[in-house]
Write a protein that holds these residues in place. Structure first.
Motif, PDB file in Angstrom:
ATOM      1  N   GLY A  72      94.523  17.172  17.156  1.00 17.09           N
ATOM      2  CA  GLY A  72      94.113  18.433  17.223  1.00 17.09           C
ATOM      3  C   GLY A  72      94.500  19.146  18.440  1.00 17.09           C
ATOM      4  N   VAL A  73      93.777  20.205  19.143  1.00 21.57           N
ATOM      5  CA  VAL A  73      93.941  20.603  20.363  1.00 21.57           C
ATOM      6  C   VAL A  73      92.814  19.957  21.393  1.00 21.57           C
ATOM      7  CG1 VAL A  73      94.576  22.665  19.532  1.00 21.57           C
ATOM      8  CG2 VAL A  73      92.084  22.525  20.193  1.00 21.57           C
ATOM      9  N   LEU A  74      93.143  19.891  22.717  1.00 21.12           N
ATOM     10  CA  LEU A  74      92.506  19.009  23.448  1.00 21.12           C
ATOM     11  C   LEU A  74      91.513  20.203  24.315  1.00 21.12           C
ATOM     12  CD1 LEU A  74      91.810  16.461  25.283  1.00 21.12           C
ATOM     13  CD2 LEU A  74      93.838  17.010  26.690  1.00 21.12           C
ATOM     14  N   ALA A  75      90.339  19.988  24.347  1.00 19.66           N
ATOM     15  CA  ALA A  75      89.229  20.823  25.225  1.00 19.66           C
ATOM     16  C   ALA A  75      88.508  19.765  26.181  1.00 19.66           C
ATOM     17  CB  ALA A  75      88.539  21.681  24.365  1.00 19.66           C
ATOM     18  N   ILE A  76      87.824  20.419  27.133  1.00 22.35           N
ATOM     19  CA  ILE A  76      86.950  19.855  27.835  1.00 22.35           C
ATOM     20  C   ILE A  76      85.553  20.374  27.855  1.00 22.35           C
ATOM     21  CG2 ILE A  76      86.575  18.666  30.379  1.00 22.35           C
ATOM     22  CD1 ILE A  76      89.367  17.931  29.315  1.00 22.35           C
ATOM     23  N   ALA A  77      84.663  19.426  27.601  1.00 22.19           N
ATOM     24  CA  ALA A  77      83.137  19.878  27.146  1.00 22.19           C
ATOM     25  C   ALA A  77      82.150  20.274  28.335  1.00 22.19           C
ATOM     26  CB  ALA A  77      82.639  18.865  26.370  1.00 22.19           C
ATOM     27  N   ASP A  78      82.643  19.987  29.566  1.00 19.71           N
ATOM     28  CA  ASP A  78      81.894  20.304  30.693  1.00 19.71           C
ATOM     29  C   ASP A  78      82.775  20.320  31.910  1.00 19.71           C
ATOM     30  OD1 ASP A  78      79.491  20.858  32.223  1.00 19.71           O
ATOM     31  OD2 ASP A  78      78.313  18.965  31.701  1.00 19.71           O
ATOM     32  N   SER A  79      82.090  20.932  33.048  1.00 19.52           N
ATOM     33  CA  SER A  79      82.711  21.021  34.141  1.00 19.52           C
ATOM     34  C   SER A  79      82.883  19.830  35.165  1.00 19.52           C
ATOM     35  CB  SER A  79      81.976  22.193  35.029  1.00 19.52           C
ATOM     36  OG  SER A  79      82.834  22.547  36.320  1.00 19.52           O
ATOM     37  N   TRP A  80      83.838  19.631  36.013  1.00 15.44           N
ATOM     38  CA  TRP A  80      84.179  18.621  36.811  1.00 15.44           C
ATOM     39  C   TRP A  80      84.284  19.335  38.283  1.00 15.44           C
ATOM     40  CZ3 TRP A  80      87.069  20.789  33.254  1.00 15.44           C
ATOM     41  CH2 TRP A  80      88.348  21.328  33.993  1.00 15.44           C
ATOM     42  N   PRO A  81      84.099  18.848  39.270  1.00 19.71           N
ATOM     43  CA  PRO A  81      84.437  19.425  40.539  1.00 19.71           C
ATOM     44  C   PRO A  81      85.461  20.147  41.122  1.00 19.71           C
ATOM     45  CG  PRO A  81      83.256  17.211  40.603  1.00 19.71           C
ATOM     46  CD  PRO A  81      83.641  17.394  39.333  1.00 19.71           C
ATOM     47  N   GLY A  82      86.814  19.519  40.310  1.00 17.92           N
ATOM     48  CA  GLY A  82      87.671  19.932  40.875  1.00 17.92           C
ATOM     49  C   GLY A  82      88.686  21.232  39.814  1.00 17.92           C
ATOM     50  N   GLN A  83      87.400  21.600  39.193  1.00 17.08           N
ATOM     51  CA  GLN A  83      88.205  22.650  38.210  1.00 17.08           C
ATOM     52  C   GLN A  83      88.268  24.136  38.889  1.00 17.08           C
ATOM     53  OE1 GLN A  83      85.005  23.568  35.356  1.00 17.08           O
ATOM     54  NE2 GLN A  83      86.434  24.376  33.876  1.00 17.08           N
ATOM     55  N   MET A  84      89.372  24.932  38.445  1.00 15.66           N
ATOM     56  CA  MET A  84      89.525  26.070  39.155  1.00 15.66           C
ATOM     57  C   MET A  84      88.405  27.132  38.881  1.00 15.66           C
ATOM     58  SD  MET A  84      92.109  28.247  36.282  1.00 15.66           S
ATOM     59  CE  MET A  84      92.059  29.722  37.001  1.00 15.66           C
ATOM     60  N   ARG A  85      88.207  27.911  39.761  1.00 14.49           N
ATOM     61  CA  ARG A  85      87.005  28.819  39.684  1.00 14.49           C
ATOM     62  C   ARG A  85      87.174  30.126  39.165  1.00 14.49           C
ATOM     63  NH1 ARG A  85      85.559  24.039  40.987  1.00 14.49           N
ATOM     64  NH2 ARG A  85      84.137  23.612  42.705  1.00 14.49           N
ATOM     65  N   THR A  86      88.156  30.733  39.240  1.00 13.70           N
ATOM     66  CA  THR A  86      88.700  31.879  38.548  1.00 13.70           C
ATOM     67  C   THR A  86      90.006  32.206  38.730  1.00 13.70           C
ATOM     68  OG1 THR A  86      87.718  34.388  38.739  1.00 13.70           O
ATOM     69  CG2 THR A  86      88.265  33.147  40.859  1.00 13.70           C
ATOM     70  N   VAL A  87      90.640  33.273  38.278  1.00 11.00           N
ATOM     71  CA  VAL A  87      91.737  33.830  38.412  1.00 11.00           C
ATOM     72  C   VAL A  87      91.696  34.953  39.617  1.00 11.00           C
ATOM     73  CG1 VAL A  87      93.837  35.380  37.500  1.00 11.00           C
ATOM     74  CG2 VAL A  87      92.757  33.596  35.833  1.00 11.00           C
ATOM     75  N   TYR A  88      92.558  34.803  40.482  1.00 11.12           N
ATOM     76  CA  TYR A  88      92.379  35.586  41.530  1.00 11.12           C
ATOM     77  C   TYR A  88      92.471  37.010  41.112  1.00 11.12           C
ATOM     78  CZ  TYR A  88      92.487  37.705  46.245  1.00 11.12           C
ATOM     79  OH  TYR A  88      92.330  38.366  47.376  1.00 11.12           O
ATOM     80  N   GLY A  89      91.353  37.684  41.652  1.00  8.86           N
ATOM     81  CA  GLY A  89      91.466  39.260  41.218  1.00  8.86           C
ATOM     82  C   GLY A  89      91.180  39.752  39.714  1.00  8.86           C
ATOM     83  N   ASP A  90      90.890  38.721  38.794  1.00  8.34           N
ATOM     84  CA  ASP A  90      90.821  38.906  37.656  1.00  8.34           C
ATOM     85  C   ASP A  90      89.922  37.776  36.892  1.00  8.34           C
ATOM     86  OD1 ASP A  90      91.105  39.990  35.103  1.00  8.34           O
ATOM     87  OD2 ASP A  90      93.215  39.951  34.972  1.00  8.34           O
ATOM     88  N   HIS A  91      88.397  37.892  37.058  1.00  5.53           N
ATOM     89  CA  HIS A  91      87.715  36.842  36.522  1.00  5.53           C
ATOM     90  C   HIS A  91      87.768  37.071  35.036  1.00  5.53           C
ATOM     91  CE1 HIS A  91      84.786  33.608  36.731  1.00  5.53           C
ATOM     92  NE2 HIS A  91      83.843  34.333  35.838  1.00  5.53           N
ATOM     93  N   GLN A  92      87.871  38.050  34.450  1.00  4.95           N
ATOM     94  CA  GLN A  92      87.843  38.351  33.054  1.00  4.95           C
ATOM     95  C   GLN A  92      88.745  37.532  32.367  1.00  4.95           C
ATOM     96  OE1 GLN A  92      85.103  39.563  31.734  1.00  4.95           O
ATOM     97  NE2 GLN A  92      86.032  38.677  29.672  1.00  4.95           N
ATOM     98  N   ARG A  93      90.153  37.710  33.038  1.00  6.67           N
ATOM     99  CA  ARG A  93      91.237  36.724  32.459  1.00  6.67           C
ATOM    100  C   ARG A  93      91.095  35.395  32.586  1.00  6.67           C
ATOM    101  NH1 ARG A  93      97.493  37.184  34.659  1.00  6.67           N
ATOM    102  NH2 ARG A  93      98.334  36.041  33.005  1.00  6.67           N
ATOM    103  N   PHE A  94      90.396  34.773  33.311  1.00  2.84           N
ATOM    104  CA  PHE A  94      89.944  33.448  33.558  1.00  2.84           C
ATOM    105  C   PHE A  94      89.043  33.184  32.443  1.00  2.84           C
ATOM    106  CE2 PHE A  94      86.723  30.378  35.233  1.00  2.84           C
ATOM    107  CZ  PHE A  94      87.365  29.251  35.219  1.00  2.84           C
ATOM    108  N   VAL A  95      88.138  34.082  31.869  1.00  2.00           N
ATOM    109  CA  VAL A  95      87.171  33.635  31.237  1.00  2.00           C
ATOM    110  C   VAL A  95      87.891  33.723  29.585  1.00  2.00           C
ATOM    111  CG1 VAL A  95      84.916  34.623  29.900  1.00  2.00           C
ATOM    112  CG2 VAL A  95      85.118  34.355  32.560  1.00  2.00           C
ATOM    113  N   ASP A  96      88.717  34.977  29.537  1.00  3.80           N
ATOM    114  CA  ASP A  96      89.358  35.100  28.364  1.00  3.80           C
ATOM    115  C   ASP A  96      90.418  33.842  27.941  1.00  3.80           C
ATOM    116  OD1 ASP A  96      87.686  37.268  27.890  1.00  3.80           O
ATOM    117  OD2 ASP A  96      89.342  38.734  28.484  1.00  3.80           O
ATOM    118  N   THR A  97      91.112  33.507  29.196  1.00  6.40           N
ATOM    119  CA  THR A  97      92.255  32.549  28.804  1.00  6.40           C
ATOM    120  C   THR A  97      91.681  31.145  28.520  1.00  6.40           C
ATOM    121  OG1 THR A  97      93.519  33.791  30.474  1.00  6.40           O
ATOM    122  CG2 THR A  97      94.275  31.356  29.774  1.00  6.40           C
ATOM    123  N   TYR A  98      90.583  30.699  29.106  1.00  8.21           N
ATOM    124  CA  TYR A  98      90.290  29.356  29.030  1.00  8.21           C
ATOM    125  C   TYR A  98      88.887  29.075  28.351  1.00  8.21           C
ATOM    126  CZ  TYR A  98      93.523  28.987  32.575  1.00  8.21           C
ATOM    127  OH  TYR A  98      94.659  28.823  33.466  1.00  8.21           O
TER     128      TYR A  98
END
Ligand code: WTA
Length: 648
Positions: free
Chosen positions: A462-488
């Motif tokens: 199927g598709v690969l997803a990750i169930a919980d955060s890890w320390p190296g994860q990106m925090r946001t899309v610069y200047g567009d947090h909504q895009r971060f939330v919507d994309t991922y």
């Protein structure tokens, strides 16, 4: 066939590993059940100016996604990558620079020299008014100054945005404006495969549409003459000579931004992936140490470009945080001939070699005899990154480069993940050619059905997803947090969606099958179909364009474009060449279309949506399952496309 091929770790790898197979299982289970305890310990590998009290404060719950690690701690990345090594390894090589021209001298830069270079450059930035939080765009070739520039930004708390030196002036301008850089660092020219790349001229062109840039620092690299704009452009050497050789590292909060790196997505223009300070550095240094089983003094070479995330995490930050010897190579694998990589391995007695499948396939095509001319006995471990490695290429790498003695680590990760996510640990995890194997500590992969149903059985697809955060994860899309939330986080609620498809076999091994979205992976370079389409339709003769990927023997994926011209325009071969050149100019050589098919009509639904699935099938030469075409506004369009297909 490949699923049955298993390579257990060699006796040597087992004997030297920091993590045995049993330890991997125990530590992995702990990292998932007790992330706070696990990461509190691991974060102790860094020097903190102010210790953190909380470890993990993260939520994937849509739409309130928030990711914070070690949030009240303070540290400085450049102090961790340089200063703390000075007492014990100040005279040890930090960077080896191997120039494009094999006849030119290689250079060794010690940690003490690195300290001096970075402090000076940091002071130059300060003198030009760069302050904590300001963005600096770096457009440099693979020369040590690229690493100096990144570390100098980190030292004063400026946020760097490195733009790959193969990008066009237009692409550069878009990235400068998106993050609002007022200072750009570049070079007179770059050199690759014996050819000069006019970087300064590209910057000049880009800046015609970047009104906010006040300063351009220029590295004198090839010494060629370039135009300098008075009051704006400065030679870096001259500026660095006039400033102090000491610059105290700025205390940064763990969640202060470290860098922005633009990467392609399914839609729209590239997004500015933002990484922060503490979690990112813990992640890249730990993964670099364990996955390469790096030991003091070993020579480590990652062939990526610093313009991509692999160069950020595994040429600069991970290795230097670990006090490693990191080799930077300015050139290309096949110039002056296809033994160049192996000449470099022999010359510098490289122990760990990390490259991309596309390079392996290209060298494979040139013939195994090119691997026979040099002494490769220094090699201990080989790595692969950037795209799925086909078992044939894996086996060739194993046989001809590794001489059947070296471990291979196939590391799956993304710009967004900061560092390795699914990867073997040498000496602990048996490898299977084509599989990235098992999750790294703290990574909780899940397989979902395309509709989002969790696949609980071990064997799944199927598709690969990750169930919980890890320390190296990106925090946001610069200047567009909504895009971060919507994309991922919007497609599969509660999960980080990777955009990749995967299979998990009966042993719990992950096999990445490639992107399931409209992102292409061309020679290991990530490219959005939407970017190529918008470049094409920007041409005055083009009415419409649809771009898809198709399997390509060396590049992994090739770029297949369907183009509809404006009414009255003539469909000629000359125009195809013109469009190819046009896309190169708009984006850069990596985006050059491989195939352009004239498409007087594109398959559309009655509501006008282009049916990309059909275009993908035609490009892949797969007509067995075109699906239901009866919902198309004009089903005859498909027949025309199939009759005129190019990838026969
Ligand atoms: C692909 C590069 C299979 C994948 C580090 C991912 C891989 C995208 C592998 C990210 C691998 C990277 N096996 N596929 N070992 N490594 N990919 O952001 O499709 O440039 O989503 O990061 O490359 O590309 P990016």
């Amino acid at each position: 066939m490949s699923e049955e091929l298993v390579f257990p770790p060699s006796a040597e790898a087992v004997a030297r590993t920091r993590t045995t197979a049993e330890q991997y299982e125990t530590l992995y289970a702990r990292s998932i059940s007790d992330p706070d305890g696990f990461w509190r310990e691991q974060a102790g590998r860094l020097d903190w100016m102010v210790p953190f009290s909380t470890v993990k404060d993260t939520s994937f719950a849509y739409p309130d996604v928030s990711i914070r690690w070690f949030e009240d701690g303070e540290l400085n990345v450049s102090a961790n990558c340089i200063d703390r090594h000075l007492a014990t390894r100040g005279d040890q090589t930090a960077l080896i620079f191997e120039p494009d021209d094999p006849r030119a001298e290689a250079r060794h830069i010690t940690y003490r020299q690195l300290y001096d270079e970075v402090c000076r450059l940091a002071n130059v930035l300060k003198a030009r008014g760069v302050r904590k939080g300001d963005r600096v765009t770096i457009y440099l070739p693979m020369i040590p100054q690229a690493a100096y520039a990144m570390l100098a930004c980190a030292r004063i708390g400026a946020v760097h945005s490195v733009v790959f030196a193969g990008f066009s002036p237009e692409a550069l301008a878009g990235r400068i404006n998106d993050c609002g850089s007022r200072l750009v660092i570049t070079a007179d020219e770059g050199r690759r495969g014996g050819k000069a790349v006019a970087l300064k001229a590209n910057v000049d062109k880009a800046l015609e549409s970047c009104p906010d840039v006040e300063t351009v620092l220029v590295v004198s690299n090839t010494g060629s003459e370039v135009a300098m704009v008075a009051g704006r452009d400065l030679w870096l050497d001259e500026e660095a000579a006039g400033v102090a050789g000491e610059c105290p590292p700025e205390p940064m909060n763990a969640e202060d931004p470290l860098f922005i790196l633009y990467t392609s997505g399914s839609t729209g223009s590239p997004k500015g992936v933002l990484h922060t300070t503490g979690g990112y550095l813990v992640w890249v240094s730990l993964t670099h140490e364990l996955v390469f089983d790096y030991r003091e003094g070993e020579v480590y070479w990652c062939t990526a470009d610093v313009g991509w995330v692999t160069g950020h995490s595994y040429i600069v930050y991970g290795p230097l945080a670990n006090g490693a010897v990191s080799l930077m190579f300015e050139g290309v694998p096949n110039w002056p001939d296809p033994s160049r990589f192996w000449q470099v391995v022999e010359r510098h007695k490289v122990n760990i070699f990390y490259t991309a499948p596309t390079a392996i396939r290209a060298l494979m095509g040139a013939g195994a005899e090119w691997t026979q001319k040099n002494d490769l006995s220094s090699l201990r471990l080989l790595g692969s990154v950037g795209e799925p490695i086909n078992p044939e290429a894996w086996l060739w790498y194993h046989r001809h480069v590794g001489r059947e003695r070296c471990e291979i680590v196939d590391t799956w990760w993304q710009t967004e993940t900061g560092g390795f996510m699914i990867t073997p640990l040498p000496g602990a995890i048996a490898t299977k050619p084509g599989s990235a194997t098992k999750p790294f500590f703290g990574v909780k992969p899940v397989v979902l059905s395309p509709e989002g149903r969790l696949q609980e059985q071990v064997k799944a697809e199927g598709v690969l997803a990750i169930a919980d955060s890890w320390p190296g994860q990106m925090r946001t899309v610069y200047g567009d947090h909504q895009r971060f939330v919507d994309t991922y986080f919007a497609t599969y609620k509660g999960y980080y969606f990777t955009g990749d498809g995967c299979r998990r076999d009966a042993d719990g091994y992950y096999w990445i099958t490639g992107r399931v979205d409209d992102v292409l992976n061309v020679s290991g370079h990530r490219l959005g179909t939407a970017e190529v389409e918008s470049a094409l339709v920007a041409h005055p003769k083009v009415a419409e364009a649809a771009v898809v990927g198709y399997p390509h023997g060396i590049k992994g994926q090739g770029i297949y474009c369907y183009v509809t011209l404006m009414a009255g325009e003539e469909y000629t071969d000359a125009l195809k060449d013109e469009l190819r050149a046009w896309v190169r100019k708009e984006i850069g050589p990596i985006a050059t279309p491989d195939l352009i098919q004239w498409a007087p009509g594109l398959p559309k639904t009655r509501s006008g949506k282009i049916m990309r699935r059909i275009l993908r099938k035609v490009a892949e030469n797969d007509f067995s399952n075109l699906g239901d075409t009866s919902t198309l506004a004009d089903p005859a369009v498909v027949t025309n496309l199939v009759d005129n297909r190019l990838n026969r």
